[in-house]
Design a protein around this motif. Sequence first.
Motif, mmCIF file in Angstrom:
data_model
loop_
_atom_site.group_PDB
_atom_site.id
_atom_site.type_symbol
_atom_site.label_atom_id
_atom_site.label_comp_id
_atom_site.label_asym_id
_atom_site.label_seq_id
_atom_site.Cartn_x
_atom_site.Cartn_y
_atom_site.Cartn_z
ATOM 1 N N LEU A 186 0.864 -1.277 -0.064
ATOM 2 C CA LEU A 186 -0.002 0.009 0.017
ATOM 3 C C LEU A 186 0.872 1.314 0.072
ATOM 4 O O LEU A 186 0.588 2.162 -0.706
ATOM 5 N N LEU A 187 1.881 1.120 0.879
ATOM 6 C CA LEU A 187 2.829 2.319 0.758
ATOM 7 C C LEU A 187 3.491 2.644 -0.651
ATOM 8 O O LEU A 187 3.665 3.684 -1.030
ATOM 9 N N GLN A 188 3.892 1.638 -1.358
ATOM 10 C CA GLN A 188 4.440 1.408 -2.498
ATOM 11 C C GLN A 188 3.376 2.481 -3.556
ATOM 12 O O GLN A 188 3.662 3.080 -4.367
ATOM 13 N N GLU A 189 2.001 1.909 -3.243
ATOM 14 C CA GLU A 189 1.113 2.640 -4.256
ATOM 15 C C GLU A 189 1.028 3.747 -3.884
ATOM 16 O O GLU A 189 0.826 4.679 -4.718
ATOM 17 N N ALA A 190 1.013 4.288 -2.654
ATOM 18 C CA ALA A 190 1.005 5.732 -2.395
ATOM 19 C C ALA A 190 2.082 6.676 -2.946
ATOM 20 O O ALA A 190 2.032 7.653 -3.394
ATOM 21 N N ALA A 191 3.188 6.087 -3.039
ATOM 22 C CA ALA A 191 4.431 6.478 -3.575
ATOM 23 C C ALA A 191 4.348 7.024 -4.977
ATOM 24 O O ALA A 191 4.966 7.939 -5.393
ATOM 25 N N GLY A 192 3.490 6.217 -5.603
ATOM 26 C CA GLY A 192 3.390 6.620 -7.279
ATOM 27 C C GLY A 192 2.236 7.583 -7.396
ATOM 28 O O GLY A 192 1.747 7.760 -8.424
ATOM 29 N N GLY A 193 1.389 8.003 -6.355
ATOM 30 C CA GLY A 193 0.394 8.837 -6.512
ATOM 31 C C GLY A 193 0.605 10.256 -6.415
ATOM 32 O O GLY A 193 1.728 10.696 -6.332
ATOM 33 N N LEU A 194 -0.455 11.104 -6.453
ATOM 34 C CA LEU A 194 -0.576 12.395 -6.680
ATOM 35 C C LEU A 194 -0.172 13.109 -5.288
ATOM 36 O O LEU A 194 -0.935 12.852 -4.339
ATOM 37 N N CYS A 195 1.060 13.934 -5.071
ATOM 38 C CA CYS A 195 1.381 14.481 -3.697
ATOM 39 C C CYS A 195 2.614 15.386 -3.747
ATOM 40 O O CYS A 195 3.147 15.246 -4.874
ATOM 41 N N SER A 196 2.720 16.169 -2.671
ATOM 42 C CA SER A 196 3.975 16.961 -2.881
ATOM 43 C C SER A 196 5.178 16.291 -2.411
ATOM 44 O O SER A 196 5.141 15.157 -1.996
ATOM 45 N N LYS A 197 6.246 17.054 -2.537
ATOM 46 C CA LYS A 197 7.421 16.277 -2.343
ATOM 47 C C LYS A 197 7.792 15.974 -0.986
ATOM 48 O O LYS A 197 8.143 15.088 -0.537
ATOM 49 N N ARG A 198 7.171 16.961 -0.184
ATOM 50 C CA ARG A 198 7.147 16.623 1.347
ATOM 51 C C ARG A 198 6.632 15.311 1.831
ATOM 52 O O ARG A 198 7.052 14.766 2.561
ATOM 53 N N VAL A 199 5.210 15.143 1.304
ATOM 54 C CA VAL A 199 4.508 14.016 1.725
ATOM 55 C C VAL A 199 5.310 12.749 0.919
ATOM 56 O O VAL A 199 5.374 11.618 1.543
ATOM 57 N N LEU A 200 5.879 12.935 -0.489
ATOM 58 C CA LEU A 200 6.595 11.887 -1.016
ATOM 59 C C LEU A 200 7.540 11.154 0.054
ATOM 60 O O LEU A 200 7.860 10.091 0.233
ATOM 61 N N ALA A 201 8.356 12.234 0.491
ATOM 62 C CA ALA A 201 9.352 11.978 1.406
ATOM 63 C C ALA A 201 8.992 11.398 2.711
ATOM 64 O O ALA A 201 9.535 10.100 3.024
ATOM 65 N N GLN A 202 7.944 11.587 3.033
ATOM 66 C CA GLN A 202 7.226 10.932 4.281
ATOM 67 C C GLN A 202 6.981 9.532 4.028
ATOM 68 O O GLN A 202 7.224 8.489 4.812
#
Length: 651
Positions: A234-250
């Motif tokens: 699920l986290l890998q799925e989230a990493a491929g989604g739409l978000c800011s750089k800050r959230v992607l780093a999180q």
Amino acid sequence: MKRQRGAAPEPGCLRAWAAESEALAGRWRAARRAGPRGAEAAARQQRGAFGELLLRMRGLPAALPTLPLELTVLYNSLLFVLGTSDRVIEGEAEGIRQGLLRVLEACGSSEQDLSTEELWQKVLQEVTDETLRAPLHRLGALQAAWWLAASRLQSVTSLFQLLSSVEDSGRVPCSVGENELLALLKAWKVPAEGASMSLVQSAEDLKETLCTAAAFLQGLQEMEAGNLPAALSLLQEAAGGLCSKRVLAQIYTCLGCCARQMGKPQTALQHLKRALQVDFQCLPALYHVAAVYQELGETDVELQALGLLYEALEKKPPSAASSSPYFLIRTELLVHTPIHTSLLRHRQPSEVKYLLAQRCLQEGRVADAVEHYLDFLAVLQEGLQQQAGILVPLDGGSALPRIPEAFLEAASALQQDGRHRDAITVCEEVISRTNDLIPRMLQVEEGLEQPESPSPGTGLARGLLSQKRESLHCLTWRAAAYLHQGWAWVKLGENKEAVTQFSRCLSELLRFPICGPGAEPTGNLLAEVEVLQKIRLLSLIGRGAQFLELGKHKEALLDFHYGLQVSPGDPAAASYLVQALWKLNRRQEAAAQWQKHLARPTGEDGQQEGQGRPFPLYLVSCVKQAAFPQRESLAGSIQDYLGITSQDPFS
């Protein structure tokens, strides 16, 4: 002439509202192009403007011709409510409920008593007006954002099942192993936006944000539940989604923590380094990098990472600007769970400085440990308030120890670095600040055992237990400070002063009778009592050893006997006891004690195998100093004696 209920407002009024809505949306688009700072200021202004427009529209009875515009204004208004908040508050979604009631009112129905979930079901199943389809779907996505922020995943799933069934007259197929909520979100067909409807954030963008937030949130929940493979997916799925750089780093930071828990440190490092590449200010990732290197035993790199983290926290850099377009609904507004807060918590500089000191001390890097501890103590001295200020960490939510323990660890480091007088001074600080915080006598009654089930007296019992534990902590710190001072004076060659400090330590411990009838500790206080027992043992060994140096062999023998009562079979106390007997020329007793206590093997730390739990870091140096230094020599003397007596039938 009075307007009839449900009748459309005057065309000019509708056109004016539409023009005002378009003008407000146009100002937002212009501000958004100016950058995040300009967008943030404009969002606060537009929130009020859209809210005022919505109030004017709701001043008239609900009518089908105006509902598409009214629902669009409601959608835009709530977007600004969300976008200007630090986090989503579910109660603020009451506007959505009022919008649904307005839809039913325009259709001639009134359902005030229905829950929000029931209202959505009724509206989506019964309202067939085609002009309302797109506004309702957009409002549904906004409702999902509020429910996601409240972790109401089942409500979000049910809502999108309704939205999908309305569109496709059937259930969205979900393949084996696929997450149902993500499948529903991805399958949701975003209605085409009307040319006359001006939106401040498109439903398509909102859909992508919901997908990312749902994957991130569920990944964290699976991680918290211990379902690590599902969490990783699920986290890998989230990493491929739409978000800011800050959230992607999180997200990459959480992936690293998940991989670490799965026993994959190298994979964890890859994710954590990726987090820092995406956003070099994602300092929680650097903290977890240090933790992984600690597990790998790569101390140099671990300490380097902690050092970089400390420098970064000291600089206090400005918040990183996102390179993504500024969205009102953002993933960071929707994901709030305890594990998210825990994994991504920003450490305080003092906390990292303490970790550096502690890790250096644990690894035997004494000079570095002293430097870090002294820096840390300087910070503490600045933050201490009143007499009891030393007893609590500067930040109650941090991983800092109780402050006296940090002082005692610093004293231990100073002693190991040969700075014995400085160690004595540091210990004096602990002694002076705990002087009035300990009762003259401490007793632990059986009645303070914490009950398994609540009862009317449970709260009082817990309060008494907490108070008792706090008093024991204060006693432990004070006694340990005297213990450290005793060993410091030993190193300085001041035997009499050492005896005085060891005696003060033992005198403090008389407040809590560890040995004897009725002194058995309860299970809730067992750990605290074990530490007190260890301090008493080390003080008895220390004082006894100094009595031997001063030629007071009988006094020494008595201390070593008491030490073995506190900790039967302790190899250091037993060795010193044998030596005292030997010096008193009671060699047969010495040989018998040797055979009784010292025949069993010892562990690496000199303790009998299988004995006790780990003790506080500040006691480690005292344990080493209390170790018997002449074991091989004494063993040789005993063996020689036993060999002679075995050959002499009259001995």
